[in-house]
Design an enzyme around this catalytic site. Structure first.
Site, mmCIF file in Angstrom:
data_model
loop_
_atom_site.group_PDB
_atom_site.id
_atom_site.type_symbol
_atom_site.label_atom_id
_atom_site.label_comp_id
_atom_site.label_asym_id
_atom_site.label_seq_id
_atom_site.Cartn_x
_atom_site.Cartn_y
_atom_site.Cartn_z
ATOM 1 N N ASP A 98 0.713 -0.927 -0.001
ATOM 2 C CA ASP A 98 -0.170 -0.199 0.588
ATOM 3 C C ASP A 98 1.265 1.332 -0.029
ATOM 4 O OD1 ASP A 98 -1.963 1.871 0.348
ATOM 5 O OD2 ASP A 98 -3.105 0.425 1.628
ATOM 6 N N ASP A 199 -3.424 4.732 -2.417
ATOM 7 C CA ASP A 199 -4.111 5.312 -1.351
ATOM 8 C C ASP A 199 -4.511 6.930 -2.009
ATOM 9 O OD1 ASP A 199 -5.015 5.172 1.225
ATOM 10 O OD2 ASP A 199 -4.460 7.318 1.716
ATOM 11 N N GLU A 248 -6.478 4.232 -5.278
ATOM 12 C CA GLU A 248 -7.764 3.531 -4.748
ATOM 13 C C GLU A 248 -8.828 5.436 -4.762
ATOM 14 O OE1 GLU A 248 -9.980 4.650 0.249
ATOM 15 O OE2 GLU A 248 -7.421 5.363 -0.162
ATOM 16 N N HIS A 322 -11.095 -2.086 4.891
ATOM 17 C CA HIS A 322 -10.462 -1.570 6.625
ATOM 18 C C HIS A 322 -11.444 -0.499 6.790
ATOM 19 C CE1 HIS A 322 -8.087 0.700 3.888
ATOM 20 N NE2 HIS A 322 -7.569 1.599 4.709
ATOM 21 N N ASP A 323 -12.196 0.754 6.385
ATOM 22 C CA ASP A 323 -12.681 1.831 5.953
ATOM 23 C C ASP A 323 -14.286 1.397 6.118
ATOM 24 O OD1 ASP A 323 -9.976 2.947 5.442
ATOM 25 O OD2 ASP A 323 -10.126 3.533 4.013
HETATM 26 C C1 NOJ Z 1 -8.092 5.600 2.574
HETATM 27 C C2 NOJ Z 1 -7.672 4.324 3.474
HETATM 28 O O1 NOJ Z 1 -7.591 3.403 3.015
HETATM 29 C C3 NOJ Z 1 -7.862 5.166 4.628
HETATM 30 O O2 NOJ Z 1 -7.731 4.270 5.790
HETATM 31 C C4 NOJ Z 1 -7.217 6.250 5.355
HETATM 32 O O3 NOJ Z 1 -7.706 6.916 6.098
HETATM 33 C C5 NOJ Z 1 -7.094 7.505 4.276
HETATM 34 N N1 NOJ Z 1 -6.556 6.770 3.001
HETATM 35 C C6 NOJ Z 1 -6.277 8.418 4.866
HETATM 36 O O4 NOJ Z 1 -4.456 8.137 3.975
#
Ligand code: NOJ
Length: 547
Positions: A98, A199, A248, A322-323
């Site tokens: 990542d 990310d 992402e 994870h979000d």
């Molecule tokens: C996306 C990530 O998946 C998340 O966990 C993170 O807090 C934010 N980007 C900031 O890097």
């Protein structure tokens, strides 16, 4: 490792901090991943994506990197990572890192230098602007709450931080910064990694710095030079190598995603978008309670499926990460064991028939649920804790906020992986950094592996099918019954092969649709037999081949 068409692969996402602890620290580590390699072989996945394991103060669990070249000692060492790569490769499993290149931690050496003075060599590695003491440069909002600018009294300027105060946005206009980023990525390629997840990479190009009528997204989302930068990144790093990439993409559009993934443009292989995971945000508000809008879920998924297929783009397909809260608690039904298993399998079948690269988030394959935390001190996530205090300041009732967090917090997916029914679910011999869900005695890997009817084996079969049947990878997508309140139905067609997926999202019997024939070989279903109605959460994947 022998090369293969990356489009046939399935990725398993690991959140190392919550995966498997081998030291008793209460936090997972890289050796804990090595220990479970046979588990991934059994599941059959091709890639493991590790969320960030670099040096970091961990204010955002590693998405705040303070040294891109070092492994956080909490996770182990670079030697451990090397061993993970070697042992994974021996099993034919690849490793994706990542990479966070929209921002760094404010503890990164670049930021420490940048902060020192306006003429420091690293000043322009970040985005500094004038404001006044109580008037930031613009009214943009941070994605974690509050204004997006942070005042620094040493040089009397503000730095931009679209996320936490300790995550300063990098200035991609600066060529030296870009070169340093490419060097860093090349370092990890030389180290032997097989792929990258970038990310929030569609936020790297900022446009004008002016006030917005909203939170300011239009000035930095899919910004003016983002395609140019990604193409440059590609040419200077992974472009000519066997490296799988996924970006992402925050609040993006189909048009941009077609460009990001157009093979001719040399940017990225594939993209995550999140529109389908906002169907339980009433009026766009995450921090509110609402049932999910099923018709909207289908509409968004299918709009992206069809447009990306027709335009030659490539989606990452996923329910969980994870979000996000756990999908079985969100779009399925976790109230009884029977419904959890049925709906967990249904959701797997509904998703894994789609076109794109499937992602499985740790624990999804055994149907892990939201932990239903009751107290604010059970939460760890910076976004959730910020939301709690912002909503409290607005006067919202604390128990109502707790109900919202129990369905929306990112910690819903960050509780420890449930390996067995021993103390702390076999995750750690110490005190876990975040509580284990109290359903671990029933929902755990050991049970799942022992039970041939478990959700695990549905995922295993879906992965095998993806490898074996071309239509799942290459087939065009055609949605059906888009106005049907209960069923999710689509076909995939490639040469003489076809797949039909039909999934009942409801906890009730639903008749088979009259105008659709569900004929052919049943590749997979979550019931042992077939009836003349679709039973609660029943899902079928049906294969056809022209004579
Ligand atoms: C996306 C990530 O998946 C998340 O966990 C993170 O807090 C934010 N980007 C900031 O890097």
């Amino acid at each position: 490792m022998a090369s293969m068409d990356w489009r046939k692969s399935v990725v398993y996402q690991i959140y190392p901090k919550s995966f498997n602890d081998t030291t008793g620290s209460g936090e997972g580590d890289i050796r804990g991943i090595i220990e479970k390699l046979d588990y991934f072989s059994k599941l059959g996945v091709d890639y493991l994506w590790l969320t960030p394991v670099y040096e970091s103060p961990m204010n955002d669990n590693g998405y705040d990197i303070s040294d891109y070249y070092e492994v956080n000692p909490q996770f182990g060492s670079k030697e451990d990572l090397k061993e993970l790569l070697e042992k994974a490769h021996e099993k034919g499993i690849r490793i994706m890192m990542d990479i966070v290149i929209n921002h760094t931690s404010t503890e990164h050496q670049w930021f420490i230098e940048s902060k020192k003075s306006k003429d420091n060599k690293y000043r322009d590695y970040y985005i500094w602007k004038d404001g006044t003491y109580d008037q930031p440069p613009t009214n943009w909002e941070s994605k974690f709450g509050g204004n997006a600018w942070n005042y620094d009294k040493q040089t009397n300027q503000y730095y931009l931080r679209l996320f936490d105060i300790t995550q300063a946005d990098l200035n991609w206009e600066n060529e030296d910064l870009r070169r340093d980023i490419y060097d860093m990525i090349n370092y990890w390629i030389d180290f032997g990694v097989d792929g990258f997840r970038f990310d929030v990479v569609n936020l790297i190009s900022k446009g004008e710095f002016v006030d917005s009528d909203g939170p300011g997204k239009e000035f930095y989302t899919d910004g003016p030079k983002v395609h140019e930068y990604l193409n440059e990144l590609n040419r200077n790093t992974f472009g000519d190598k066997d490296i799988m990439t996924v970006g992402e993409m925050s609040s993006t559009t189909i048009d941009h995603c077609l460009k990001y993934t157009d093979p001719e443009r040399n940017e990225l292989n594939s993209v995550f978008n999140f529109h389908h995971l906002k169907v339980d945000y009433p009026g766009g508000e995450k921090w509110a309670l609402a049932n999910f809008d099923f018709l909207e879920l289908k509409r968004i998924l299918m709009e992206w499926q069809v447009a990306m297929d027709e335009g030659g783009g490539w989606n990452a397909i996923f329910w969980c990460n994870h979000d996000q809260p756990r999908v079985v608690s969100r779009f399925g039904n976790d109230e009884t064991e029977e419904n959890r298993v049925l709906s967990g399998k249904m959701l797997a079948i509904a998703l894994h028939g789609l076109k794109g690269t499937p992602y499985i988030y740790q624990g999804e394959e055994i149907g892990m649920t939201n932990p239903a935390f009751k107290r604010i001190d059970q939460y760890r996530d910076v976004e959730s804790l910020n939301a709690y205090s912002i909503l409290r300041d607005k006067g919202m009732d604390a128990s109502h906020i707790m109900d919202i967090l129990a369905t929306k917090s990112r910690d819903n997916s960050r509780t420890p992986m449930q390996w067995d029914d021993s103390l702390h679910a076999g995750f750690t011999e110490g005190e876990p950094w975040i509580e284990v869900s109290d359903r671990y005695q029933k929902i755990n890997v050991t049970h799942a592996l022992e039970d041939e009817h478990s959700i695990f084996y549905t995922y295993q079969k879906l992965i095998r099918l993806r490898h074996e049947i071309d239509v799942l990878t290459y087939g065009s997508v055609e949605p059906y019954l888009m106005d049907d309140e209960n069923l999710f139905v689509y076909t995939r067609i490639h040469e003489d092969e076809s797949i039909m997926v039909i999934a009942n999202f409801r906890n009730k019997e639903v008749p088979y649709p009259e105008n659709i024939s569900v004929e052919g070989e049943i590749l997979l279903s979550n019931y042992d037999d077939r009836k003349d109605v679709l039973r609660p959460y029943e899902a079928l994947m049906v294969y056809g081949q022209d004579e």
